[in-house]
Design a protein around this motif. Structure first.
Motif, PDB file in Angstrom:
ATOM      1  N   THR A  34       0.844  -1.212   0.000  1.00 37.03           N
ATOM      2  CA  THR A  34       0.000   0.000   0.000  1.00 37.03           C
ATOM      3  C   THR A  34       0.874   1.256   0.000  1.00 37.03           C
ATOM      4  N   GLN A  41      -1.093  -8.004   1.247  1.00 34.13           N
ATOM      5  CA  GLN A  41      -0.019  -7.442   0.425  1.00 34.13           C
ATOM      6  C   GLN A  41       0.885  -8.591  -0.008  1.00 34.13           C
ATOM      7  N   LYS A  53       6.240  -4.016   2.911  1.00 28.86           N
ATOM      8  CA  LYS A  53       7.589  -3.561   3.261  1.00 28.86           C
ATOM      9  C   LYS A  53       7.658  -3.100   4.713  1.00 28.86           C
ATOM     10  N   TYR A  82      -3.421  -3.366   6.870  1.00 27.00           N
ATOM     11  CA  TYR A  82      -2.330  -2.887   6.015  1.00 27.00           C
ATOM     12  C   TYR A  82      -2.847  -1.623   5.345  1.00 27.00           C
ATOM     13  N   LYS A 139       6.248  -8.036  18.794  1.00 21.85           N
ATOM     14  CA  LYS A 139       5.838  -6.975  17.875  1.00 21.85           C
ATOM     15  C   LYS A 139       4.404  -7.184  17.382  1.00 21.85           C
ATOM     16  N   LEU A 166       5.869   2.543   8.709  1.00 26.35           N
ATOM     17  CA  LEU A 166       6.915   2.864   7.730  1.00 26.35           C
ATOM     18  C   LEU A 166       6.504   4.147   7.015  1.00 26.35           C
ATOM     19  N   GLY A 173       1.103  -1.178   9.649  1.00 29.86           N
ATOM     20  CA  GLY A 173       0.739  -2.596   9.666  1.00 29.86           C
ATOM     21  C   GLY A 173       0.426  -3.017  11.090  1.00 29.86           C
TER      22      GLY A 173
END
Ligand code: BTN
Length: 264
Positions: free
Chosen positions: A34, A57, A61, A77, A128, A133, A151
Protein backbone atom coordinates in the motif's frame (compact mmCIF):
# COMPACT_ATOMS: atom_id res chain seq x y z
CA UNK A 1 -20.25 -8.07 15.76
CA UNK A 2 -18.60 -10.95 13.97
CA UNK A 3 -15.39 -10.46 12.01
CA UNK A 4 -16.14 -9.67 8.37
CA UNK A 5 -13.88 -11.55 6.01
CA UNK A 6 -13.59 -8.59 3.62
CA UNK A 7 -13.21 -4.92 4.32
CA UNK A 8 -16.10 -2.75 3.17
CA UNK A 9 -14.90 0.53 1.63
CA UNK A 10 -18.35 2.16 1.64
CA UNK A 11 -18.90 1.28 5.31
CA UNK A 12 -15.45 2.61 6.27
CA UNK A 13 -15.85 5.79 4.25
CA UNK A 14 -19.29 6.58 5.66
CA UNK A 15 -18.27 5.94 9.28
CA UNK A 16 -14.99 7.81 9.12
CA UNK A 17 -14.78 10.46 11.83
CA UNK A 18 -11.95 12.67 10.53
CA UNK A 19 -11.26 16.13 9.14
CA UNK A 20 -7.92 16.14 7.35
CA UNK A 21 -7.77 12.58 6.07
CA UNK A 22 -10.18 10.29 4.28
CA UNK A 23 -11.84 12.37 1.62
CA UNK A 24 -10.94 9.39 -0.54
CA UNK A 25 -10.63 5.86 0.85
CA UNK A 26 -9.88 2.88 -1.35
CA UNK A 27 -9.83 -0.79 -0.36
CA UNK A 28 -7.96 -3.37 -2.40
CA UNK A 29 -8.28 -7.11 -2.08
CA UNK A 30 -4.60 -7.43 -2.91
CA UNK A 31 -1.72 -5.14 -3.75
CA UNK A 32 2.05 -5.45 -3.59
CA UNK A 33 2.49 -2.70 -0.99
CA UNK A 34 0.00 0.00 0.00
CA UNK A 35 2.99 2.35 0.52
CA UNK A 36 4.18 1.86 -3.05
CA UNK A 37 0.64 2.32 -4.33
CA UNK A 38 0.17 5.54 -2.33
CA UNK A 39 3.43 6.94 -3.75
CA UNK A 40 2.19 6.22 -7.27
CA UNK A 41 -1.17 7.86 -6.52
CA UNK A 42 0.61 10.99 -5.23
CA UNK A 43 2.80 11.19 -8.32
CA UNK A 44 -0.35 10.89 -10.43
CA UNK A 45 -2.18 13.74 -8.70
CA UNK A 46 -3.66 12.41 -5.42
CA UNK A 47 -3.99 15.00 -2.67
CA UNK A 48 -3.55 14.94 1.10
CA UNK A 49 -5.76 12.55 3.00
CA UNK A 50 -5.89 9.62 0.57
CA UNK A 51 -6.30 6.35 2.48
CA UNK A 52 -5.40 3.04 0.89
CA UNK A 53 -6.19 -0.24 2.63
CA UNK A 54 -5.43 -3.76 1.45
CA UNK A 55 -6.75 -7.11 2.61
CA UNK A 56 -3.36 -8.58 1.79
CA UNK A 57 -0.02 -7.44 0.42
CA UNK A 58 2.21 -9.57 -1.74
CA UNK A 59 5.31 -7.43 -1.11
CA UNK A 60 4.63 -5.64 2.18
CA UNK A 61 7.59 -3.56 3.26
CA UNK A 62 8.99 -3.01 6.73
CA UNK A 63 11.73 -0.73 8.03
CA UNK A 64 15.38 -1.41 7.19
CA UNK A 65 14.42 -3.06 3.90
CA UNK A 66 12.68 -5.94 5.65
CA UNK A 67 9.46 -7.48 4.43
CA UNK A 68 6.18 -7.16 6.35
CA UNK A 69 4.17 -10.34 6.85
CA UNK A 70 0.82 -9.45 5.25
CA UNK A 71 -1.42 -12.47 5.57
CA UNK A 72 -4.80 -12.26 3.91
CA UNK A 73 -7.78 -10.78 5.77
CA UNK A 74 -6.37 -10.92 9.29
CA UNK A 75 -4.20 -7.82 9.52
CA UNK A 76 -4.48 -4.11 8.90
CA UNK A 77 -2.33 -2.89 6.01
CA UNK A 78 -2.92 0.77 5.29
CA UNK A 79 -1.13 3.82 3.91
CA UNK A 80 -2.24 7.40 4.41
CA UNK A 81 -0.96 10.23 2.24
CA UNK A 82 -0.09 13.43 4.11
CA UNK A 83 1.17 16.60 2.46
CA UNK A 84 2.11 18.85 5.38
CA UNK A 85 3.10 22.38 4.53
CA UNK A 86 5.98 22.28 7.02
CA UNK A 87 9.78 22.49 6.91
CA UNK A 88 11.39 19.12 6.14
CA UNK A 89 13.14 18.98 9.55
CA UNK A 90 9.79 18.79 11.37
CA UNK A 91 8.61 15.76 9.38
CA UNK A 92 10.36 13.47 11.89
CA UNK A 93 7.30 14.05 14.07
CA UNK A 94 5.09 12.08 11.68
CA UNK A 95 6.37 8.56 12.50
CA UNK A 96 6.02 9.38 16.20
CA UNK A 97 2.47 10.66 15.83
CA UNK A 98 1.52 7.61 13.77
CA UNK A 99 2.85 5.39 16.57
CA UNK A 100 0.76 7.30 19.11
CA UNK A 101 -2.35 6.91 16.94
CA UNK A 102 -1.78 3.16 16.53
CA UNK A 103 -1.18 2.45 20.20
CA UNK A 104 -4.16 4.59 21.26
CA UNK A 105 -6.48 2.79 18.84
CA UNK A 106 -5.14 -0.68 19.66
CA UNK A 107 -5.56 -0.08 23.38
CA UNK A 108 -9.27 0.56 22.91
CA UNK A 109 -9.48 -3.11 21.90
CA UNK A 110 -6.56 -4.83 23.57
CA UNK A 111 -6.01 -5.79 27.20
CA UNK A 112 -3.22 -6.01 28.14
CA UNK A 113 -2.25 -2.69 26.62
CA UNK A 114 0.27 -2.26 23.83
CA UNK A 115 3.24 0.09 24.20
CA UNK A 116 5.70 1.91 21.95
CA UNK A 117 9.35 1.19 21.28
CA UNK A 118 11.20 4.08 19.68
CA UNK A 119 10.62 5.26 17.12
CA UNK A 120 7.36 3.51 16.28
CA UNK A 121 7.26 -0.21 16.97
CA UNK A 122 4.07 -1.31 18.67
CA UNK A 123 4.70 -4.04 21.23
CA UNK A 124 2.34 -6.29 23.13
CA UNK A 125 3.65 -8.60 25.83
CA UNK A 126 7.19 -7.99 24.56
CA UNK A 127 6.42 -9.04 20.98
CA UNK A 128 5.84 -6.97 17.88
CA UNK A 129 2.20 -6.20 17.19
CA UNK A 130 2.59 -3.47 14.60
CA UNK A 131 4.87 -1.04 12.87
CA UNK A 132 4.97 2.18 10.92
CA UNK A 133 6.91 2.86 7.73
CA UNK A 134 6.92 6.54 6.68
CA UNK A 135 8.28 7.33 3.24
CA UNK A 136 8.63 10.70 1.55
CA UNK A 137 7.75 11.16 -2.10
CA UNK A 138 7.87 14.10 -4.52
CA UNK A 139 5.20 14.79 -7.11
CA UNK A 140 5.79 16.43 -10.52
CA UNK A 141 4.75 19.78 -9.02
CA UNK A 142 7.66 19.56 -6.57
CA UNK A 143 5.50 18.99 -3.49
CA UNK A 144 6.74 16.59 -0.81
CA UNK A 145 4.27 14.01 0.40
CA UNK A 146 4.69 11.62 3.29
CA UNK A 147 3.18 8.16 2.99
CA UNK A 148 2.40 6.85 6.47
CA UNK A 149 2.29 3.06 6.17
CA UNK A 150 0.83 1.15 9.10
CA UNK A 151 0.74 -2.60 9.67
CA UNK A 152 -1.07 -4.18 12.63
CA UNK A 153 -1.31 -7.88 13.45
CA UNK A 154 -4.96 -8.20 14.40
CA UNK A 155 -6.58 -11.61 13.97
CA UNK A 156 -3.61 -13.84 13.16
CA UNK A 157 -3.96 -17.29 14.76
CA UNK A 158 -0.33 -18.08 14.21
CA UNK A 159 2.80 -16.82 12.48
CA UNK A 160 5.38 -18.50 10.28
CA UNK A 161 8.08 -20.28 12.27
CA UNK A 162 10.67 -17.52 11.79
CA UNK A 163 8.35 -14.87 13.30
CA UNK A 164 6.79 -16.93 16.08
CA UNK A 165 9.13 -15.79 18.85
CA UNK A 166 9.03 -12.10 17.92
CA UNK A 167 5.54 -11.35 16.57
CA UNK A 168 2.09 -11.45 18.11
CA UNK A 169 -1.48 -10.42 17.27
CA UNK A 170 -4.38 -9.00 19.26
CA UNK A 171 -6.21 -12.31 18.72
CA UNK A 172 -3.33 -14.35 20.12
CA UNK A 173 -3.04 -12.13 23.21
CA UNK A 174 -6.78 -11.72 23.86
CA UNK A 175 -7.86 -15.23 22.94
CA UNK A 176 -10.50 -14.06 20.47
CA UNK A 177 -10.69 -12.13 17.19
CA UNK A 178 -11.69 -8.48 17.09
CA UNK A 179 -13.52 -6.38 14.52
CA UNK A 180 -10.88 -5.15 12.07
CA UNK A 181 -13.14 -2.48 10.61
CA UNK A 182 -13.81 -0.95 14.03
CA UNK A 183 -10.07 -0.87 14.71
CA UNK A 184 -9.39 0.75 11.32
CA UNK A 185 -11.97 3.47 12.02
CA UNK A 186 -10.48 4.15 15.43
CA UNK A 187 -6.95 4.22 14.00
CA UNK A 188 -7.91 6.71 11.29
CA UNK A 189 -9.77 8.88 13.80
CA UNK A 190 -6.75 9.05 16.13
CA UNK A 191 -4.33 9.61 13.25
CA UNK A 192 -6.42 12.54 12.07
CA UNK A 193 -6.59 14.02 15.59
CA UNK A 194 -2.86 13.63 16.21
CA UNK A 195 -2.06 15.15 12.81
CA UNK A 196 -4.28 18.16 13.52
CA UNK A 197 -2.53 18.62 16.86
CA UNK A 198 0.90 18.25 15.25
CA UNK A 199 0.16 20.93 12.66
CA UNK A 200 -0.68 23.36 15.48
CA UNK A 201 1.76 22.39 18.25
CA UNK A 202 4.65 20.76 16.39
CA UNK A 203 6.76 17.86 17.70
CA UNK A 204 6.68 18.86 21.39
CA UNK A 205 3.03 17.84 21.82
CA UNK A 206 3.71 14.47 20.18
CA UNK A 207 6.81 13.58 22.22
CA UNK A 208 4.87 14.14 25.45
CA UNK A 209 2.08 11.78 24.35
CA UNK A 210 4.54 9.28 22.90
CA UNK A 211 6.36 9.15 26.24
CA UNK A 212 3.17 8.17 28.06
CA UNK A 213 2.96 4.98 25.98
CA UNK A 214 6.46 3.57 26.35
CA UNK A 215 8.16 1.25 28.81
CA UNK A 216 11.61 2.07 27.41
CA UNK A 217 12.70 4.86 29.67
CA UNK A 218 15.01 3.59 32.39
CA UNK A 219 15.61 0.34 30.50
CA UNK A 220 18.95 -0.94 29.23
CA UNK A 221 18.95 -0.87 25.48
CA UNK A 222 21.18 -1.43 22.48
CA UNK A 223 20.80 0.96 19.59
CA UNK A 224 22.17 0.03 16.18
CA UNK A 225 22.63 2.82 13.68
CA UNK A 226 24.51 1.85 10.55
CA UNK A 227 27.79 0.34 11.79
CA UNK A 228 27.46 1.97 15.22
CA UNK A 229 26.24 -0.08 18.18
CA UNK A 230 25.56 1.79 21.43
CA UNK A 231 24.65 0.24 24.80
CA UNK A 232 23.09 2.40 27.46
CA UNK A 233 19.99 3.43 29.32
CA UNK A 234 17.12 5.02 27.40
CA UNK A 235 16.34 8.30 29.17
CA UNK A 236 13.76 10.30 27.19
CA UNK A 237 12.91 11.90 23.88
CA UNK A 238 14.31 15.35 23.28
CA UNK A 239 12.33 18.24 21.78
CA UNK A 240 13.03 16.97 18.26
CA UNK A 241 11.85 13.43 18.99
CA UNK A 242 15.41 12.08 19.16
CA UNK A 243 16.09 9.25 21.59
CA UNK A 244 18.41 10.30 24.42
CA UNK A 245 20.64 7.54 25.81
CA UNK A 246 23.06 7.57 28.77
CA UNK A 247 26.10 5.37 28.12
CA UNK A 248 27.78 3.35 30.90
CA UNK A 249 30.52 6.03 30.92
CA UNK A 250 27.90 8.62 31.89
CA UNK A 251 27.70 10.45 28.55
CA UNK A 252 24.31 11.37 27.09
CA UNK A 253 23.81 11.05 23.36
CA UNK A 254 20.77 11.80 21.18
CA UNK A 255 19.89 9.69 18.12
CA UNK A 256 17.58 10.64 15.28
CA UNK A 257 17.28 7.09 13.90
CA UNK A 258 18.30 3.54 14.61
CA UNK A 259 17.00 0.19 15.72
CA UNK A 260 16.55 -0.43 19.42
CA UNK A 261 16.64 -3.70 21.31
CA UNK A 262 15.44 -3.62 24.91
CA UNK A 263 17.45 -5.71 27.35
CA UNK A 264 15.62 -5.22 30.63
C1 BTN B 1 8.07 -1.94 10.45
O1 BTN B 1 9.03 -2.53 9.92
O2 BTN B 1 7.91 -1.96 11.67
C2 BTN B 1 7.11 -1.15 9.62
C3 BTN B 1 6.06 -2.04 9.00
C4 BTN B 1 5.08 -1.27 8.15
C5 BTN B 1 4.15 -2.19 7.39
C6 BTN B 1 3.07 -1.43 6.67
S1 BTN B 1 1.77 -2.48 6.09
C7 BTN B 1 1.09 -1.17 5.17
C8 BTN B 1 2.24 -0.39 4.58
N1 BTN B 1 2.63 -0.94 3.30
C9 BTN B 1 3.83 -1.49 3.34
O3 BTN B 1 4.39 -2.08 2.39
N2 BTN B 1 4.36 -1.35 4.56
C10 BTN B 1 3.49 -0.62 5.45
Amino acid sequence: MSEPSMLDAAMLQSNLDSILIGEKLLVFQETASTNDLAKTYFQEGAVQGLILIADRQTDGKGRFGRSWHSESEVGIYTSILLVPDLPVETLSGLPLLAGVAVVTAVNEFSHPNASLKWPNDILLNGKKLGGVLCETVRNPQGQTGVVVGIGINVNHNSFPEELRSIATSIHLEMGHPIDRQALILSLLHHLDREYQDFLIKGIAGITAKWSQHTKMFGSSITLIKGKTRIHGTALQLDEKGNLVIRTPEGNTMAFDSGEVTMES
